[in-house]
Design a protein around this motif. Sequence first.
Motif, PDB file in Angstrom:
ATOM      1  N   PHE A 109       0.849  -1.227   0.017  1.00 31.00           N
ATOM      2  CA  PHE A 109      -0.019  -0.029  -0.136  1.00 31.00           C
ATOM      3  C   PHE A 109       1.010   1.236  -0.029  1.00 31.00           C
ATOM      4  O   PHE A 109       1.894   1.211   0.677  1.00 31.00           O
ATOM      5  CB  PHE A 109      -1.061   0.076   1.350  1.00 31.00           C
ATOM      6  N   HIS A 110       0.497   2.360  -0.659  1.00 28.21           N
ATOM      7  CA  HIS A 110       1.207   3.515  -0.793  1.00 28.21           C
ATOM      8  C   HIS A 110       0.318   4.789  -0.285  1.00 28.21           C
ATOM      9  O   HIS A 110      -0.912   4.877  -0.530  1.00 28.21           O
ATOM     10  CB  HIS A 110       1.562   3.784  -2.377  1.00 28.21           C
ATOM     11  N   GLY A 111       0.986   5.404   0.674  1.00 29.43           N
ATOM     12  CA  GLY A 111       0.127   6.479   1.397  1.00 29.43           C
ATOM     13  C   GLY A 111       0.253   6.690   2.733  1.00 29.43           C
ATOM     14  O   GLY A 111       1.119   5.968   3.346  1.00 29.43           O
ATOM     15  N   GLN A 112       0.087   7.722   3.309  1.00 27.63           N
ATOM     16  CA  GLN A 112       0.025   7.941   4.835  1.00 27.63           C
ATOM     17  C   GLN A 112      -0.893   7.163   5.592  1.00 27.63           C
ATOM     18  O   GLN A 112      -2.183   6.958   5.386  1.00 27.63           O
ATOM     19  CB  GLN A 112      -0.191   9.555   5.078  1.00 27.63           C
ATOM     20  N   ALA A 113      -0.187   6.162   6.460  1.00 25.37           N
ATOM     21  CA  ALA A 113      -1.040   5.375   7.206  1.00 25.37           C
ATOM     22  C   ALA A 113      -1.424   6.089   8.357  1.00 25.37           C
ATOM     23  O   ALA A 113      -0.687   6.904   9.206  1.00 25.37           O
ATOM     24  CB  ALA A 113      -0.266   4.230   7.832  1.00 25.37           C
ATOM     25  N   ARG A 114      -2.659   6.306   8.926  1.00 27.19           N
ATOM     26  CA  ARG A 114      -3.372   6.786  10.124  1.00 27.19           C
ATOM     27  C   ARG A 114      -4.249   5.736  10.695  1.00 27.19           C
ATOM     28  O   ARG A 114      -5.098   5.294  10.134  1.00 27.19           O
ATOM     29  CB  ARG A 114      -4.253   8.125   9.485  1.00 27.19           C
ATOM     30  N   PHE A 115      -3.911   5.770  12.047  1.00 23.62           N
ATOM     31  CA  PHE A 115      -4.802   4.865  13.124  1.00 23.62           C
ATOM     32  C   PHE A 115      -6.265   5.203  12.958  1.00 23.62           C
ATOM     33  O   PHE A 115      -6.392   6.468  13.364  1.00 23.62           O
ATOM     34  CB  PHE A 115      -4.102   4.560  14.165  1.00 23.62           C
ATOM     35  N   ILE A 116      -7.201   4.639  12.945  1.00 24.51           N
ATOM     36  CA  ILE A 116      -8.439   4.998  13.171  1.00 24.51           C
ATOM     37  C   ILE A 116      -9.065   3.992  14.345  1.00 24.51           C
ATOM     38  O   ILE A 116     -10.151   4.073  14.585  1.00 24.51           O
ATOM     39  CB  ILE A 116      -9.089   4.728  11.847  1.00 24.51           C
ATOM     40  N   GLY A 117      -8.386   3.223  14.816  1.00 25.14           N
ATOM     41  CA  GLY A 117      -8.583   2.365  15.760  1.00 25.14           C
ATOM     42  C   GLY A 117      -7.739   1.780  16.630  1.00 25.14           C
ATOM     43  O   GLY A 117      -6.571   1.611  15.938  1.00 25.14           O
ATOM     44  N   GLU A 124      -5.027   6.357   2.609  1.00 26.21           N
ATOM     45  CA  GLU A 124      -5.671   7.047   1.779  1.00 26.21           C
ATOM     46  C   GLU A 124      -6.950   6.448   1.006  1.00 26.21           C
ATOM     47  O   GLU A 124      -7.088   5.937  -0.063  1.00 26.21           O
ATOM     48  CB  GLU A 124      -4.688   6.891   0.419  1.00 26.21           C
ATOM     49  N   GLY A 125      -7.853   6.161   1.990  1.00 25.52           N
ATOM     50  CA  GLY A 125      -9.179   5.870   1.614  1.00 25.52           C
ATOM     51  C   GLY A 125      -9.284   4.340   1.867  1.00 25.52           C
ATOM     52  O   GLY A 125     -10.504   3.751   2.046  1.00 25.52           O
ATOM     53  N   ALA A 126      -8.260   3.520   1.937  1.00 25.08           N
ATOM     54  CA  ALA A 126      -8.336   2.130   2.205  1.00 25.08           C
ATOM     55  C   ALA A 126      -8.148   1.696   3.550  1.00 25.08           C
ATOM     56  O   ALA A 126      -7.519   2.095   4.199  1.00 25.08           O
ATOM     57  CB  ALA A 126      -7.165   1.357   1.331  1.00 25.08           C
ATOM     58  N   GLU A 127      -9.185   0.907   4.019  1.00 22.73           N
ATOM     59  CA  GLU A 127      -9.005   0.779   5.604  1.00 22.73           C
ATOM     60  C   GLU A 127      -8.326  -0.800   5.649  1.00 22.73           C
ATOM     61  O   GLU A 127      -8.982  -1.737   4.864  1.00 22.73           O
ATOM     62  CB  GLU A 127     -10.399   0.584   6.071  1.00 22.73           C
ATOM     63  N   LEU A 128      -7.509  -0.930   6.715  1.00 23.07           N
ATOM     64  CA  LEU A 128      -6.958  -2.208   6.889  1.00 23.07           C
ATOM     65  C   LEU A 128      -7.121  -2.504   8.407  1.00 23.07           C
ATOM     66  O   LEU A 128      -6.674  -1.678   9.192  1.00 23.07           O
ATOM     67  CB  LEU A 128      -5.267  -2.163   6.641  1.00 23.07           C
ATOM     68  N   GLU A 129      -7.277  -3.650   8.727  1.00 20.57           N
ATOM     69  CA  GLU A 129      -7.311  -4.325   9.906  1.00 20.57           C
ATOM     70  C   GLU A 129      -6.143  -5.343  10.107  1.00 20.57           C
ATOM     71  O   GLU A 129      -6.035  -6.163   9.276  1.00 20.57           O
ATOM     72  CB  GLU A 129      -8.700  -4.830  10.525  1.00 20.57           C
ATOM     73  N   ALA A 130      -5.669  -5.422  11.383  1.00 17.83           N
ATOM     74  CA  ALA A 130      -4.681  -6.502  11.720  1.00 17.83           C
ATOM     75  C   ALA A 130      -4.655  -6.639  13.161  1.00 17.83           C
ATOM     76  O   ALA A 130      -5.075  -5.817  13.824  1.00 17.83           O
ATOM     77  CB  ALA A 130      -3.308  -5.930  11.290  1.00 17.83           C
ATOM     78  N   ARG A 131      -4.325  -7.861  13.439  1.00 23.30           N
ATOM     79  CA  ARG A 131      -3.794  -8.388  14.798  1.00 23.30           C
ATOM     80  C   ARG A 131      -2.993  -7.755  15.112  1.00 23.30           C
ATOM     81  O   ARG A 131      -2.846  -7.551  16.500  1.00 23.30           O
ATOM     82  CB  ARG A 131      -3.673 -10.045  14.582  1.00 23.30           C
ATOM     83  N   ARG A 132      -2.016  -7.539  14.534  1.00 25.21           N
ATOM     84  CA  ARG A 132      -0.606  -6.900  15.002  1.00 25.21           C
ATOM     85  C   ARG A 132      -0.118  -5.651  14.010  1.00 25.21           C
ATOM     86  O   ARG A 132      -0.454  -5.811  12.895  1.00 25.21           O
ATOM     87  CB  ARG A 132       0.669  -7.721  15.406  1.00 25.21           C
ATOM     88  N   PHE A 133       0.602  -4.844  14.636  1.00 28.61           N
ATOM     89  CA  PHE A 133       1.095  -3.632  13.882  1.00 28.61           C
ATOM     90  C   PHE A 133       2.723  -3.496  14.112  1.00 28.61           C
ATOM     91  O   PHE A 133       2.958  -3.629  15.516  1.00 28.61           O
ATOM     92  CB  PHE A 133       0.573  -2.269  14.034  1.00 28.61           C
ATOM     93  N   LEU A 134       3.624  -3.239  13.472  1.00 28.58           N
ATOM     94  CA  LEU A 134       4.669  -2.834  13.390  1.00 28.58           C
ATOM     95  C   LEU A 134       4.991  -1.230  12.846  1.00 28.58           C
ATOM     96  O   LEU A 134       4.547  -1.170  11.847  1.00 28.58           O
ATOM     97  CB  LEU A 134       5.715  -3.678  12.756  1.00 28.58           C
ATOM     98  N   ILE A 135       5.307  -0.290  13.652  1.00 29.33           N
ATOM     99  CA  ILE A 135       5.708   0.950  13.276  1.00 29.33           C
ATOM    100  C   ILE A 135       7.129   1.106  13.169  1.00 29.33           C
ATOM    101  O   ILE A 135       7.977   0.892  13.903  1.00 29.33           O
ATOM    102  CB  ILE A 135       5.139   2.081  14.433  1.00 29.33           C
ATOM    103  N   ALA A 136       7.574   1.048  11.900  1.00 28.13           N
ATOM    104  CA  ALA A 136       9.130   1.324  11.474  1.00 28.13           C
ATOM    105  C   ALA A 136       9.222   2.455  10.228  1.00 28.13           C
ATOM    106  O   ALA A 136       9.647   2.052   9.298  1.00 28.13           O
ATOM    107  CB  ALA A 136       9.391   0.049  11.164  1.00 28.13           C
ATOM    108  N   THR A 137       8.650   3.466  10.854  1.00 28.54           N
ATOM    109  CA  THR A 137       8.622   4.787   9.996  1.00 28.54           C
ATOM    110  C   THR A 137      10.043   5.462   9.903  1.00 28.54           C
ATOM    111  O   THR A 137      10.002   6.545   9.149  1.00 28.54           O
ATOM    112  CB  THR A 137       7.552   5.700  10.311  1.00 28.54           C
ATOM    113  N   GLY A 138      10.944   4.985  10.635  1.00 33.91           N
ATOM    114  CA  GLY A 138      12.189   5.983  10.515  1.00 33.91           C
ATOM    115  C   GLY A 138      12.153   7.197  11.139  1.00 33.91           C
ATOM    116  O   GLY A 138      11.263   7.137  12.079  1.00 33.91           O
ATOM    117  N   ALA A 139      13.070   8.072  10.576  1.00 30.75           N
ATOM    118  CA  ALA A 139      13.380   9.353  11.749  1.00 30.75           C
ATOM    119  C   ALA A 139      13.183  10.360  10.406  1.00 30.75           C
ATOM    120  O   ALA A 139      13.328  10.247   9.115  1.00 30.75           O
ATOM    121  CB  ALA A 139      14.440   9.238  12.203  1.00 30.75           C
ATOM    122  N   LYS A 140      13.289  11.703  10.896  1.00 35.92           N
ATOM    123  CA  LYS A 140      13.066  12.862  10.191  1.00 35.92           C
ATOM    124  C   LYS A 140      13.868  13.997  10.696  1.00 35.92           C
ATOM    125  O   LYS A 140      13.933  13.843  11.853  1.00 35.92           O
ATOM    126  CB  LYS A 140      11.502  13.235   9.884  1.00 35.92           C
TER     127      LYS A 140
END
Length: 448
Positions: A109-117, A124-140
């Motif tokens: 998937f391409h785009g900004q991920a935003r938690f909604i729950g 970007e309008g696509a909703e994904l549900e998962a048992r587990r998440f990994l945040i590995a977005t690096g640094a800025k």
Amino acid sequence: MAQQFDLAVIGTGTAARGTALRIRAAGWSVAVIDKRPYGGTCALRGCDPKKMLVGGASAMDHARRMRGKGIAGAPHIDWPELMAFKRSFTDPVPENHEKSYADKGIATFHGQARFIGPNSVDVEGAELEARRFLIATGAKPKALGIPGEEHLITSEGFLSLEALPPRIVLVGGGYIAAEFSHIAARVGAQVTVLQRGERMLKHFDPDLVGWLMEKFRAVGIDVRTGTTVEAIEKIQDGFRVTASAGGRQVIVAADLVVHAAGRAPDIDGLDLARAGIAAKGGRLELNEYLQSRTNPAVYAAGDAALSGPPLTPVSSHDARVVAGNLLDGNRHRPDYRGVPSVAFTIPPIAAVGLSEADAHGQGLKFRTKSQKASDWFTARQAAEDVYGFKVMVEEDTERVLGAHLVGPHADEVINLFALAIRHGLTAAALKQTMFAYPTGASDIGYML
């Protein structure tokens, strides 16, 4: 309707990729998400492209040092050709990574991920549900909060320059400032480093940094420590950088101003609060298993976690830890013993283990051997004046506590000290090892 996955990975850099591939190989359904081209900082915007530019600058610098010693002529860097060489590596990375994910059955998937729950994100309008998440977005790059900050270019911008301007100011005094200043100076730019602290490269031994500063001066890099940048103004022929030093105002003219003043986890756009993910001071609140303290479905790794040093090997290590905890339950903790660090200046400076101050602070009894070794063969055959070391060994156990190197091959030799520290090899064991001669490693016995 939301798409369902066992694991959703936010990011596609070293930590993200390592975890995603391991978990997919175990049979889980996996999705990866990135708002930027696939590949992450190291492969696209950091370590790898930087090292390719350092390689060109090092080759030219070596040739210049050897003039009058068998090498004739005046070598120079063709910046556009060097950048094209860099792009020959970086340009194919996103497509190759995306194809490899598809080949493994990993959804992309391409785009900004935003938690909604707690267990769902919107991309970007696509909703994904998962048992587990990994945040590995690096640094800025960190926000500096100064007028004219928008005129700074980042390290990514520097690594994409089609031409190198004649006057460059770097704001900061860490890895980025040190490495980029050495590259730019070898190309022929007039380089000024404005560092708020009292010295550059604060994560490295002060004595060795002092020896390295001789090289900064020799190639014409103007390093101004104790100098705080206060504003950057766009003027007709470039930029005016205003700073203060010792109560005095300092003005530096530049054609380019580079942000080299540190980085922070890139987590601001994730809407963490909607998933109950706690963060404080711009950092995720994690337990010893790299798991969110407030949402057990979420883990973090690499620069986004900022649990260990912000280095690529740490991201790889974190990926193994998180994958293990996802598959086995929380049984794995990160172990950051013996992580080597290198600033790829010319020559490089490297460190692993404790600093001398840290060892004293822990009350350890140890001996220190330190020497500026410009007359050793390793330095002389490279026509390099800057070469030296500091190594600390615990008196009772003979454990290597810390090693600090500067000069030819320091970036490689430090790995042998890292091996010793991580696996408990003694100074005697290193001395008894027969290293190929003459190599940088063959000096280790004389450093202990």
